[in-house]
Design a protein around this motif. Structure first.
Motif, PDB file in Angstrom:
ATOM      1  N   GLU A  12       0.822  -1.126  -0.131  1.00  0.00           N
ATOM      2  CA  GLU A  12      -0.024  -0.012  -0.192  1.00  0.00           C
ATOM      3  C   GLU A  12       0.786   1.251   0.027  1.00  0.00           C
ATOM      4  OE1 GLU A  12      -3.237   0.414   0.148  1.00  0.00           O
ATOM      5  OE2 GLU A  12      -4.129  -1.725   0.319  1.00  0.00           O
ATOM      6  N   GLY A  13       0.596   2.235  -0.786  1.00  0.00           N
ATOM      7  CA  GLY A  13       1.105   3.488  -0.768  1.00  0.00           C
ATOM      8  C   GLY A  13       2.551   3.462  -1.637  1.00  0.00           C
ATOM      9  N   SER A  14       2.635   2.729  -2.438  1.00  0.00           N
ATOM     10  CA  SER A  14       3.763   2.229  -3.045  1.00  0.00           C
ATOM     11  C   SER A  14       3.865   3.649  -4.262  1.00  0.00           C
ATOM     12  CB  SER A  14       3.933   1.177  -3.781  1.00  0.00           C
ATOM     13  OG  SER A  14       4.051   0.140  -3.198  1.00  0.00           O
ATOM     14  N   ASN A  15       5.201   3.769  -4.527  1.00  0.00           N
ATOM     15  CA  ASN A  15       5.500   4.483  -5.666  1.00  0.00           C
ATOM     16  C   ASN A  15       5.813   3.642  -7.119  1.00  0.00           C
ATOM     17  OD1 ASN A  15       5.202   7.067  -4.482  1.00  0.00           O
ATOM     18  ND2 ASN A  15       7.384   6.916  -3.825  1.00  0.00           N
ATOM     19  N   ILE A  16       4.810   3.636  -8.050  1.00  0.00           N
ATOM     20  CA  ILE A  16       4.970   2.627  -8.949  1.00  0.00           C
ATOM     21  C   ILE A  16       5.500   3.361 -10.481  1.00  0.00           C
ATOM     22  CG2 ILE A  16       3.558   1.136 -10.314  1.00  0.00           C
ATOM     23  CD1 ILE A  16       1.656   0.822  -8.065  1.00  0.00           C
ATOM     24  N   GLU A  71       5.937  10.062 -23.032  1.00  0.00           N
ATOM     25  CA  GLU A  71       5.884   9.355 -24.336  1.00  0.00           C
ATOM     26  C   GLU A  71       7.537   9.031 -24.616  1.00  0.00           C
ATOM     27  OE1 GLU A  71       2.968   9.913 -27.750  1.00  0.00           O
ATOM     28  OE2 GLU A  71       4.581  11.054 -28.394  1.00  0.00           O
ATOM     29  N   GLN A  72       7.940   7.921 -24.775  1.00  0.00           N
ATOM     30  CA  GLN A  72       9.492   7.592 -24.921  1.00  0.00           C
ATOM     31  C   GLN A  72       9.394   6.282 -25.623  1.00  0.00           C
ATOM     32  OE1 GLN A  72      11.657   8.147 -21.414  1.00  0.00           O
ATOM     33  NE2 GLN A  72      13.269   7.046 -22.204  1.00  0.00           N
ATOM     34  N   ASP A  73      10.381   6.201 -26.688  1.00  0.00           N
ATOM     35  CA  ASP A  73      10.777   4.999 -27.129  1.00  0.00           C
ATOM     36  C   ASP A  73      11.863   4.408 -26.499  1.00  0.00           C
ATOM     37  OD1 ASP A  73      11.371   3.024 -28.819  1.00  0.00           O
ATOM     38  OD2 ASP A  73      11.210   3.795 -30.882  1.00  0.00           O
ATOM     39  N   LEU A  74      11.662   3.513 -25.788  1.00  0.00           N
ATOM     40  CA  LEU A  74      13.069   2.832 -25.041  1.00  0.00           C
ATOM     41  C   LEU A  74      13.869   1.863 -26.084  1.00  0.00           C
ATOM     42  CD1 LEU A  74      11.022   2.090 -21.860  1.00  0.00           C
ATOM     43  CD2 LEU A  74      12.687   3.535 -22.061  1.00  0.00           C
ATOM     44  N   ASN A  75      13.636   1.818 -27.001  1.00  0.00           N
ATOM     45  CA  ASN A  75      14.566   1.209 -27.911  1.00  0.00           C
ATOM     46  C   ASN A  75      15.453   2.306 -28.798  1.00  0.00           C
ATOM     47  OD1 ASN A  75      13.563  -1.394 -27.780  1.00  0.00           O
ATOM     48  ND2 ASN A  75      12.231  -1.292 -29.352  1.00  0.00           N
ATOM     49  N   VAL A  76      15.228   3.757 -28.470  1.00  0.00           N
ATOM     50  CA  VAL A  76      15.765   4.592 -29.090  1.00  0.00           C
ATOM     51  C   VAL A  76      16.658   5.349 -27.984  1.00  0.00           C
ATOM     52  CG1 VAL A  76      15.877   6.955 -29.879  1.00  0.00           C
ATOM     53  CG2 VAL A  76      14.361   5.189 -31.001  1.00  0.00           C
ATOM     54  N   ASN A  77      16.005   5.530 -26.902  1.00  0.00           N
ATOM     55  CA  ASN A  77      16.813   5.915 -25.358  1.00  0.00           C
ATOM     56  C   ASN A  77      16.365   4.963 -24.455  1.00  0.00           C
ATOM     57  OD1 ASN A  77      17.606   7.618 -23.213  1.00  0.00           O
ATOM     58  ND2 ASN A  77      15.914   9.097 -23.448  1.00  0.00           N
ATOM     59  N   SER A  78      17.265   4.351 -24.161  1.00  0.00           N
ATOM     60  CA  SER A  78      16.806   3.429 -22.848  1.00  0.00           C
ATOM     61  C   SER A  78      16.995   3.815 -21.316  1.00  0.00           C
ATOM     62  CB  SER A  78      17.470   2.080 -23.150  1.00  0.00           C
ATOM     63  OG  SER A  78      17.342   1.460 -24.426  1.00  0.00           O
ATOM     64  N   TYR A  79      17.197   5.083 -21.391  1.00  0.00           N
ATOM     65  CA  TYR A  79      17.531   5.573 -20.029  1.00  0.00           C
ATOM     66  C   TYR A  79      16.367   6.128 -19.287  1.00  0.00           C
ATOM     67  CZ  TYR A  79      22.656   4.565 -21.397  1.00  0.00           C
ATOM     68  OH  TYR A  79      23.509   4.123 -21.844  1.00  0.00           O
ATOM     69  N   LEU A  80      16.209   5.878 -18.186  1.00  0.00           N
ATOM     70  CA  LEU A  80      15.084   6.661 -17.400  1.00  0.00           C
ATOM     71  C   LEU A  80      15.401   7.966 -16.683  1.00  0.00           C
ATOM     72  CD1 LEU A  80      13.807   3.167 -15.960  1.00  0.00           C
ATOM     73  CD2 LEU A  80      13.056   4.087 -18.084  1.00  0.00           C
ATOM     74  N   ASP A  81      14.467   8.994 -17.080  1.00  0.00           N
ATOM     75  CA  ASP A  81      14.919  10.198 -16.394  1.00  0.00           C
ATOM     76  C   ASP A  81      14.227  10.465 -14.988  1.00  0.00           C
ATOM     77  OD1 ASP A  81      15.671  12.658 -16.450  1.00  0.00           O
ATOM     78  OD2 ASP A  81      14.267  13.520 -17.543  1.00  0.00           O
ATOM     79  N   PHE A  82      14.809   9.658 -14.133  1.00  0.00           N
ATOM     80  CA  PHE A  82      14.218   9.814 -12.865  1.00  0.00           C
ATOM     81  C   PHE A  82      15.510   9.500 -11.883  1.00  0.00           C
ATOM     82  CE2 PHE A  82      10.932   7.559 -15.090  1.00  0.00           C
ATOM     83  CZ  PHE A  82       9.803   8.483 -14.794  1.00  0.00           C
ATOM     84  N   GLU A  83      15.323  10.190 -10.807  1.00  0.00           N
ATOM     85  CA  GLU A  83      16.509  10.181  -9.756  1.00  0.00           C
ATOM     86  C   GLU A  83      16.642   8.515  -9.212  1.00  0.00           C
ATOM     87  OE1 GLU A  83      18.438  12.583  -8.820  1.00  0.00           O
ATOM     88  OE2 GLU A  83      17.446  13.934 -10.201  1.00  0.00           O
ATOM     89  N   GLU A  84      17.654   8.260  -8.405  1.00  0.00           N
ATOM     90  CA  GLU A  84      18.007   7.073  -8.132  1.00  0.00           C
ATOM     91  C   GLU A  84      16.972   6.798  -6.719  1.00  0.00           C
ATOM     92  OE1 GLU A  84      21.895   5.977  -6.877  1.00  0.00           O
ATOM     93  OE2 GLU A  84      23.023   6.746  -8.672  1.00  0.00           O
ATOM     94  N   SER A  85      16.561   5.709  -6.697  1.00  0.00           N
ATOM     95  CA  SER A  85      15.669   5.200  -5.686  1.00  0.00           C
ATOM     96  C   SER A  85      14.310   5.977  -5.614  1.00  0.00           C
ATOM     97  CB  SER A  85      16.413   5.215  -4.278  1.00  0.00           C
ATOM     98  OG  SER A  85      17.581   4.334  -4.453  1.00  0.00           O
ATOM     99  N   ALA A  86      13.962   6.004  -6.771  1.00  0.00           N
ATOM    100  CA  ALA A  86      12.697   6.830  -6.879  1.00  0.00           C
ATOM    101  C   ALA A  86      11.434   5.937  -6.765  1.00  0.00           C
ATOM    102  CB  ALA A  86      12.459   7.453  -8.129  1.00  0.00           C
ATOM    103  N   PHE A  87      11.414   4.759  -6.907  1.00  0.00           N
ATOM    104  CA  PHE A  87      10.051   3.813  -6.870  1.00  0.00           C
ATOM    105  C   PHE A  87      10.320   2.445  -6.188  1.00  0.00           C
ATOM    106  CE2 PHE A  87      10.267   6.233 -11.063  1.00  0.00           C
ATOM    107  CZ  PHE A  87       9.174   6.914 -11.008  1.00  0.00           C
ATOM    108  N   ASP A  88       9.151   2.391  -5.596  1.00  0.00           N
ATOM    109  CA  ASP A  88       8.989   0.731  -4.865  1.00  0.00           C
ATOM    110  C   ASP A  88       8.871  -0.276  -5.774  1.00  0.00           C
ATOM    111  OD1 ASP A  88       9.043   2.100  -2.267  1.00  0.00           O
ATOM    112  OD2 ASP A  88       7.286   3.197  -2.903  1.00  0.00           O
TER     113      ASP A  88
END
Length: 536
Positions: A135-139, A181-198
């Motif tokens: 419960e209360g997760s960041n997804i 909206e992002q094509d992960l086969n073109v840019n596979s990097y995720l624009d989030f800080e470390e340890s951002a999601f549960d």
């Protein structure tokens, strides 16, 4: 029995190794794939697995495991892996060469409103998610569309979607933020800080990804310690409209093999702190709803999942090796080459800031190798690839389209124009391969920035002048020596000079004595010996 070809290696790797006595040490994964017409994966499976294994379904061997862990088919101790990334050749090729964005925009509008999982299948997946999503997760949901399968009533603090269609994701009521909206086969990097999601979810999308090593390492980065990634898939024929975008090996394999392939993405993502890697078959007895419209064997519901370890990795040696080992197609020797070069840079750094920069640079090596993977065989041997990729990574590589194009032009992977790479090639024809690699690593990072582009336009005329002056002052020097010293002078006294001083380069060079030039040439030609002497 002979040496197995690569297709047999993959099959051995994919089967339930813990149940097959013959699978003790995986064979080498760098063998050429057979050119003969391959048998279907199912046929080869039967032949390799002739020592019969008792099964409780068509695809999955029976395991004696914890009955309370519903649907568990592969427990953490059952996975067996080859020594290095086993996928070479055409395993990630796809039938459609159309861009993902154009393909999806053309095909998806007619089918995206239909759920892949409905009724009992949806209930089964929601029950699984309910077990593992607190419960209360960041997804974070990768491959998001109009539907998610979050259990009703499960409170979420945050739910972010990444997919190919913002229009579809806007219809997803589970998402709590504007979709990405992002094509992960073109840019596979995720624009989030470390340890951002549960929690990270990938539902019915993994078979479309062509750069899974980078993506799964990024997933590990953005997960909190102890966070979970769940990759859900169904039968490969569940959505025929998209099968031309499935990677080739997905089309050739069965569901049990798919589970092991996904497990390998965790294993070889360069993230050594994945734990509790498990595989589940949570298919209901009789799939219903949208899936029942398709003929043949009805698809089921399968999940491969793992958690990020609780302890954060801080050892620079482990981190550098972790990032380098993501690179596509590298065997253990090539990983070691890159690792040793970067560790040498790390140890030579003057302060902690410089050392941290080397660790960060190691993250860029896989992206550079993605470009180098397009080279024809034999154009650039492994030691030179390691040299080029690590030098680029530590010398300002940012992965821009301009830099990628510059690298491809410099290596002759695409036609070159007559403004830079063409003339540069003619002016440096005599220098050796290693020196050309070093030259590439210095010039490619100049592309894509305003200052760098302006500098690029001035290099060729300045090099022409340097060649003329050095040739006149050192008449006994060979053409290779003249080119080598002239290029070095361009790098050290033109490219590296303040912009206001570059206009004085040729005039300055004309004042340098022949004796000094001869000394510099001797040092340059023998730099390895000089460096070795200094280190002792």
């Amino acid at each position: 029995m002979g040496i197995p070809n690569t297709s047999h290696l993959i099959l051995l790797f994919l089967f339930y190794a813990s149940k097959i006595d013959a699978f003790l040490q995986p064979p080498c994964s760098c063998l050429r794939r057979s050119q003969k017409l391959a048998m279907s994966a199912e046929t080869e499976t039967k032949e390799v697995m002739k020592p019969a294994v008792k099964t409780d379904s068509k695809d999955f061997p029976m395991l004696e495991i914890d009955p309370s862990d519903t649907g568990l088919k592969v427990n953490p101790g059952a996975w067996k892996w080859p020594a290095s990334w086993p996928y070479i050749g055409d395993y990630f090729d796809r039938e459609s060469k159309e861009s993902d964005a154009d393909f999806y925009q053309r095909v998806s509008p007619s089918v995206y409103k239909n759920k892949i999982f409905e009724n009992e299948a949806e209930e089964s997946l929601q029950a699984h998610f309910k077990r593992f999503i607190p419960e209360g997760s960041n997804i974070l949901e990768i491959g998001a569309s109009a539907h998610s399968y979050i259990p009703k009533g499960l409170a979420q603090s945050r739910h972010v979607g990444i997919g190919l269609s913002k229009t579809e994701m806007d219809e997803n009521s589970d998402l709590t933020e504007p979709p990405i909206e992002q094509d992960l086969n073109v840019n596979s990097y995720l624009d989030f800080e470390e340890s951002a999601f549960d929690v990270v979810l990938i539902t019915n999308s993994v078979e479309f990804f062509t750069r899974p090593k980078i993506l799964f390492s990024e997933i590990n980065r953005v997960l909190k310690p102890g966070g979970i990634c769940m990759v859900t898939f169904t039968g490969k024929d569940a959505y025929k409209s998209f099968q031309d975008k499935q990677v080739k090996m997905w089309r050739d394999m069965n569901n049990a093999q798919h589970m092991w392939v996904i497990g390998s993405f965790f294993q070889f993502s360069g993230s050594s702190d994945w734990v509790e890697l498990k595989g589940y078959d949570i298919s209901p007895p009789s799939p219903q709803g949208f899936m029942s419209k398709f003929g043949g064997e009805k698809p089921g519901v399968y999940v491969t999942q793992a958690r990020k370890g609780q302890e954060k990795i801080t050892d620079p040696k482990v981190l550098i090796r972790k990032w380098v080992s993501q690179s596509p197609g590298l065997d253990s020797n090539e990983v070691e080459m890159c690792y040793l070069r970067l560790m040498a840079d790390y140890n030579a750094a003057a302060d902690q800031k410089g050392k941290d920069a080397v660790v960060e640079a190691a993250k860029k090596v896989p992206e550079i190798y993605c470009v180098l993977s397009g080279l024809a065989k034999g154009v650039l041997f492994p030691p030179f690839k390691a040299l080029l990729s690590t030098r680029l990574a530590t010398n300002g590589w940012n992965g821009s389209e301009a830099q990628i194009l510059g690298l491809k032009e410099g290596l002759g992977m695409v036609p070159v124009d007559d403004t830079f790479w063409g003339p540069l090639g003619k002016l440096t024809m005599q220098i050796e391969s290693e020196d050309k690699v070093l030259l590439l690593s210095e010039f490619v990072p100049l592309f894509g920035t305003e200052e760098g582009e302006g500098l690029v336009s001035a290099i060729i005329p300045s090099l022409e002048s340097a060649l003329k002056v050095v040739g006149e002052k050192l008449p006994s020097a060979s053409p290779r020596e003249v080119q080598l010293l002239s290029v070095d002078l361009i790098l050290s006294d033109f490219v590296s000079a303040p912009s206001e001083k570059r206009g004085d380069f040729v005039q300055w060079l004309e004042t340098v004595s022949s004796e000094d030039l001869q000394l510099w040439l001797h040092e340059r030609c023998n730099y390895k010996e000089v460096k070795s002497h200094e280190s002792t």
